[in-house]
Design a protein around this motif. Structure first.
Motif, PDB file in Angstrom:
ATOM      1  N   SER A 107      -8.642  -4.232  12.694  1.00 57.93           N
ATOM      2  CA  SER A 107      -8.192  -3.165  11.804  1.00 57.93           C
ATOM      3  C   SER A 107      -8.140  -1.871  12.607  1.00 57.93           C
ATOM      4  CB  SER A 107      -9.131  -3.028  10.605  1.00 57.93           C
ATOM      5  OG  SER A 107      -8.632  -2.067   9.709  1.00 57.93           O
ATOM      6  N   SER A 143      -6.617   6.641  -1.797  1.00 60.24           N
ATOM      7  CA  SER A 143      -6.767   5.292  -1.273  1.00 60.24           C
ATOM      8  C   SER A 143      -6.000   4.412  -2.243  1.00 60.24           C
ATOM      9  CB  SER A 143      -8.237   4.871  -1.257  1.00 60.24           C
ATOM     10  OG  SER A 143      -8.314   3.472  -1.064  1.00 60.24           O
ATOM     11  N   TYR A 168      -5.991  -1.101  -1.490  1.00 61.73           N
ATOM     12  CA  TYR A 168      -5.182  -2.250  -1.105  1.00 61.73           C
ATOM     13  C   TYR A 168      -5.219  -2.380   0.416  1.00 61.73           C
ATOM     14  CZ  TYR A 168      -1.081  -5.381  -1.358  1.00 61.73           C
ATOM     15  OH  TYR A 168      -0.227  -6.456  -1.291  1.00 61.73           O
ATOM     16  N   LEU A 169      -5.298  -3.604   0.885  1.00 60.91           N
ATOM     17  CA  LEU A 169      -5.222  -3.882   2.318  1.00 60.91           C
ATOM     18  C   LEU A 169      -3.994  -4.726   2.602  1.00 60.91           C
ATOM     19  CD1 LEU A 169      -8.904  -4.875   3.143  1.00 60.91           C
ATOM     20  CD2 LEU A 169      -7.748  -2.763   3.809  1.00 60.91           C
ATOM     21  N   GLN A 201      -2.220  -7.242   4.993  1.00 62.89           N
ATOM     22  CA  GLN A 201      -2.783  -8.200   5.929  1.00 62.89           C
ATOM     23  C   GLN A 201      -1.706  -9.160   6.389  1.00 62.89           C
ATOM     24  OE1 GLN A 201      -5.911 -10.105   3.745  1.00 62.89           O
ATOM     25  NE2 GLN A 201      -4.595 -10.623   2.056  1.00 62.89           N
ATOM     26  N   MET A 204      -5.701  -6.251   9.442  1.00 65.04           N
ATOM     27  CA  MET A 204      -6.054  -5.702   8.120  1.00 65.04           C
ATOM     28  C   MET A 204      -5.764  -4.202   8.154  1.00 65.04           C
ATOM     29  SD  MET A 204      -7.257  -8.373   6.522  1.00 65.04           S
ATOM     30  CE  MET A 204      -8.219  -7.799   5.157  1.00 65.04           C
ATOM     31  N   PRO A 233      -5.618  -0.661   5.921  1.00 68.42           N
ATOM     32  CA  PRO A 233      -5.832   0.076   4.678  1.00 68.42           C
ATOM     33  C   PRO A 233      -4.585   0.895   4.335  1.00 68.42           C
ATOM     34  CG  PRO A 233      -7.094   1.065   6.464  1.00 68.42           C
ATOM     35  CD  PRO A 233      -6.457  -0.170   7.012  1.00 68.42           C
TER      36      PRO A 233
END
Length: 154
Positions: A10, A72, A75-76, A78, A89, A91
């Motif tokens: 990430s 924010s 949710y990620l 991926q 991953m 953000p």
């Protein structure tokens, strides 16, 4: 038997920008020079940066938008990057822009447009993008986001 692991990494952040354009809420997509596909904002976190600092910087660099309302997205993104055997991953952040927000692109993108949800989904190259845009629409357009997701800027 030796087990091979797939590392999880990430080091990228992404951001979706929304603005009222011609009376409708729309999503900003930009056409990347490298790869020639439509996407939202994304970029690497630099040394000693937080994710929030990185996304604010990336938005400014790529669009000249000064972020004033950041969330924010909860949710990620991926995906599996085959050439590096890594699961990425990412953000996601959401920015509400001013009405008729103007955009000035840097050299990473050849063009931009504000799209309706359906148009953005049709332009999206990847399934993960389509899922993200629908999620953003459901949680930041159809609903008012929780104040707990709002990020206080420096």
């Amino acid at each position: 038997m030796i087990k091979t692991l797939i590392p999880v990494r990430s080091h990228i952040v992404s951001g979706v920008l929304l603005s009222r354009q011609d009376g409708e809420i729309k999503i900003l997509l930009m056409k990347r020079v490298k790869g020639n596909f439509w996407c939202h904002i994304a970029g690497k976190v630099e040394k000693a940066e937080t994710a929030v600092q990185a996304i604010v910087r990336e938005i400014k660099e790529e669009t000249q938008v000064q972020v004033s309302e950041l969330y924010s997205a909860d949710y990620l993104e991926q995906f599996y990057e085959a050439d590096q055997n890594v699961i990425e991953m990412i953000p996601v952040f959401l920015v509400y822009c001013t009405e008729h927000q103007q955009i000035v692109l840097n050299d990473e993108h050849s063009e931009y447009a504000w799209f309706s949800l359906q148009e953005a989904i049709e332009k999206a190259e990847f399934g993960g993008q389509r899922l993200l845009y629908q999620y953003i629409w459901d949680n930041f357009v159809h609903r008012k986001p929780s104040e707990l997701l709002k990020i206080q800027l420096f």
